[in-house]
Design a protein around this motif. Structure first.
Motif, PDB file in Angstrom:
ATOM      1  N   GLU A   1       0.896  -1.276  -0.038  1.00 21.11           N
ATOM      2  CA  GLU A   1       0.176  -0.136   0.051  1.00 21.11           C
ATOM      3  C   GLU A   1       0.894   1.131   0.094  1.00 21.11           C
ATOM      4  O   GLU A   1       2.239   1.193   0.060  1.00 21.11           O
ATOM      5  CB  GLU A   1      -1.015  -0.087   1.157  1.00 21.11           C
ATOM      6  CG  GLU A   1       0.003  -0.108   2.622  1.00 21.11           C
ATOM      7  CD  GLU A   1      -1.077  -0.371   3.827  1.00 21.11           C
ATOM      8  OE1 GLU A   1      -1.930  -1.275   3.644  1.00 21.11           O
ATOM      9  OE2 GLU A   1      -0.882   0.119   4.769  1.00 21.11           O
ATOM     10  N   PRO A  16      -9.438  -3.051   9.114  1.00 21.88           N
ATOM     11  CA  PRO A  16      -9.618  -2.358   7.846  1.00 21.88           C
ATOM     12  C   PRO A  16      -8.575  -2.651   6.876  1.00 21.88           C
ATOM     13  O   PRO A  16      -7.807  -1.742   6.531  1.00 21.88           O
ATOM     14  CB  PRO A  16      -9.842  -0.925   8.009  1.00 21.88           C
ATOM     15  CG  PRO A  16      -8.785  -0.666   9.403  1.00 21.88           C
ATOM     16  CD  PRO A  16      -9.136  -1.946  10.108  1.00 21.88           C
ATOM     17  N   LEU A  17      -8.327  -4.058   6.457  1.00 23.66           N
ATOM     18  CA  LEU A  17      -7.237  -4.539   5.921  1.00 23.66           C
ATOM     19  C   LEU A  17      -7.691  -5.637   4.787  1.00 23.66           C
ATOM     20  O   LEU A  17      -8.066  -6.587   5.318  1.00 23.66           O
ATOM     21  CB  LEU A  17      -5.992  -4.797   6.723  1.00 23.66           C
ATOM     22  CG  LEU A  17      -4.863  -5.341   6.096  1.00 23.66           C
ATOM     23  CD1 LEU A  17      -3.953  -4.059   5.562  1.00 23.66           C
ATOM     24  CD2 LEU A  17      -3.762  -5.887   7.232  1.00 23.66           C
ATOM     25  N   PRO A  18      -7.614  -5.342   3.409  1.00 28.81           N
ATOM     26  CA  PRO A  18      -7.804  -6.243   2.471  1.00 28.81           C
ATOM     27  C   PRO A  18      -6.621  -7.049   2.328  1.00 28.81           C
ATOM     28  O   PRO A  18      -5.417  -6.816   2.087  1.00 28.81           O
ATOM     29  CB  PRO A  18      -7.969  -5.689   1.194  1.00 28.81           C
ATOM     30  CG  PRO A  18      -7.355  -4.280   1.307  1.00 28.81           C
ATOM     31  CD  PRO A  18      -7.467  -3.876   2.808  1.00 28.81           C
ATOM     32  N   LEU A  19      -6.524  -8.490   2.582  1.00 32.12           N
ATOM     33  CA  LEU A  19      -5.497  -9.347   2.596  1.00 32.12           C
ATOM     34  C   LEU A  19      -5.993 -10.434   1.447  1.00 32.12           C
ATOM     35  O   LEU A  19      -6.818 -10.919   1.291  1.00 32.12           O
ATOM     36  CB  LEU A  19      -5.460 -10.216   3.855  1.00 32.12           C
ATOM     37  CG  LEU A  19      -4.730  -9.307   4.999  1.00 32.12           C
ATOM     38  CD1 LEU A  19      -4.771 -10.278   6.154  1.00 32.12           C
ATOM     39  CD2 LEU A  19      -3.483  -8.968   4.691  1.00 32.12           C
ATOM     40  N   SER A  20      -5.039 -10.576   0.553  1.00 34.29           N
ATOM     41  CA  SER A  20      -5.168 -11.648  -0.617  1.00 34.29           C
ATOM     42  C   SER A  20      -5.080 -13.037   0.241  1.00 34.29           C
ATOM     43  O   SER A  20      -4.282 -13.057   1.121  1.00 34.29           O
ATOM     44  CB  SER A  20      -4.506 -11.410  -1.596  1.00 34.29           C
ATOM     45  OG  SER A  20      -3.045 -11.722  -1.400  1.00 34.29           O
ATOM     46  N   ARG A  21      -5.409 -14.082  -0.399  1.00 33.67           N
ATOM     47  CA  ARG A  21      -5.113 -15.502  -0.120  1.00 33.67           C
ATOM     48  C   ARG A  21      -3.606 -15.730   0.040  1.00 33.67           C
ATOM     49  O   ARG A  21      -3.003 -16.224   1.090  1.00 33.67           O
ATOM     50  CB  ARG A  21      -5.721 -16.430  -0.929  1.00 33.67           C
ATOM     51  CG  ARG A  21      -5.491 -17.833  -0.752  1.00 33.67           C
ATOM     52  CD  ARG A  21      -6.186 -18.727  -1.755  1.00 33.67           C
ATOM     53  NE  ARG A  21      -6.140 -20.011  -1.071  1.00 33.67           N
ATOM     54  CZ  ARG A  21      -6.944 -21.005  -1.165  1.00 33.67           C
ATOM     55  NH1 ARG A  21      -8.271 -20.644  -1.643  1.00 33.67           N
ATOM     56  NH2 ARG A  21      -6.868 -22.206  -0.679  1.00 33.67           N
ATOM     57  N   GLU A  35      -1.309 -13.516   0.808  1.00 37.84           N
ATOM     58  CA  GLU A  35      -0.716 -12.787   1.838  1.00 37.84           C
ATOM     59  C   GLU A  35      -1.005 -13.460   3.175  1.00 37.84           C
ATOM     60  O   GLU A  35      -0.313 -13.507   4.141  1.00 37.84           O
ATOM     61  CB  GLU A  35      -1.334 -11.070   2.048  1.00 37.84           C
ATOM     62  CG  GLU A  35      -0.650 -10.198   0.783  1.00 37.84           C
ATOM     63  CD  GLU A  35      -1.584  -9.078   0.759  1.00 37.84           C
ATOM     64  OE1 GLU A  35      -0.630  -7.936   0.486  1.00 37.84           O
ATOM     65  OE2 GLU A  35      -2.797  -8.774   1.106  1.00 37.84           O
TER      66      GLU A  35
END
Length: 183
Positions: free
Chosen positions: A100, A175-180, A182
């Motif tokens: 980010e 509030p954090l989008p994490l990919s698979r 990550e």
């Protein structure tokens, strides 16, 4: 310089320094900003600087022969980047990419050593930050060698909740989008 002074005052590795020592560091340091996806350094490059994350998150990874990247760690605010490589004068053993928008405090390697020699109180503050990181890595290694995936996820979520969790509707929201990948 006040922007840099504010970053040093609020960054864990530097905040235990005296105001005079922080001022000394501010004269030697610079602020580097990275956009999401931007490379901070690549595996094999010369380690010519000591970085500390002031804000944002950074993925540390090694590229596998298959072309996939193996994520070693996700670093966040206050974490040093490439400190061991810079200290030893070796090339970076892994790559670093901003996940980010990220701001780092950067001190050139030669300047960093000059500061440590001239201001012993800096050593104490930096050792405190690096020791904290070593404890985290030791705990993570213990989990990886014997912990279940559920325990590792629980530790990750507890860490994220304590670092950035927001109290909402009787619970904690991260509030954090994490990919698979990550995760």
């Amino acid at each position: 310089m006040s922007d840099l002074g504010d970053l040093l005052r609020t960054t864990p590795v530097f905040r235990s320094l005296s105001p005079m020592d922080r001022e000394t560091v501010a004269r030697a340091a610079s602020i580097r900003r990275y956009a999401k996806g931007q490379t901070i350094f690549e595996q094999g490059e010369p380690s010519d600087a000591f970085y500390t994350i002031a804000s944002g998150r950074v993925k540390i990874f090694k590229m596998l022969p298959s072309g996939k990247d193996l994520i070693l760690e996700i670093f966040g605010r206050g974490d040093p980047l490439g400190a061991v490589a810079a200290y030893d004068g070796r090339p970076f053993p892994a790559s670093a990419v901003a996940l980010e928008e990220t701001t780092c405090v950067m001190i050139a390697r030669a300047e960093f050593f000059s500061l440590l020699e001239q201001h012993p109180s800096l050593v104490r503050g930096l050792l405190q930050g690096l020791t904290h990181r070593l404890v985290e890595l030791t705990n993570r290694l213990a989990e990886l060698s014997g912990g279940t995936i559920e325990r590792r996820f629980a530790r990750l979520f507890l860490k994220l909740a304590s670092e950035m969790g927001l109290q909402e509707r009787g619970g904690t929201f991260v509030p954090l989008p994490l990919s698979r990948q990550e995760l």
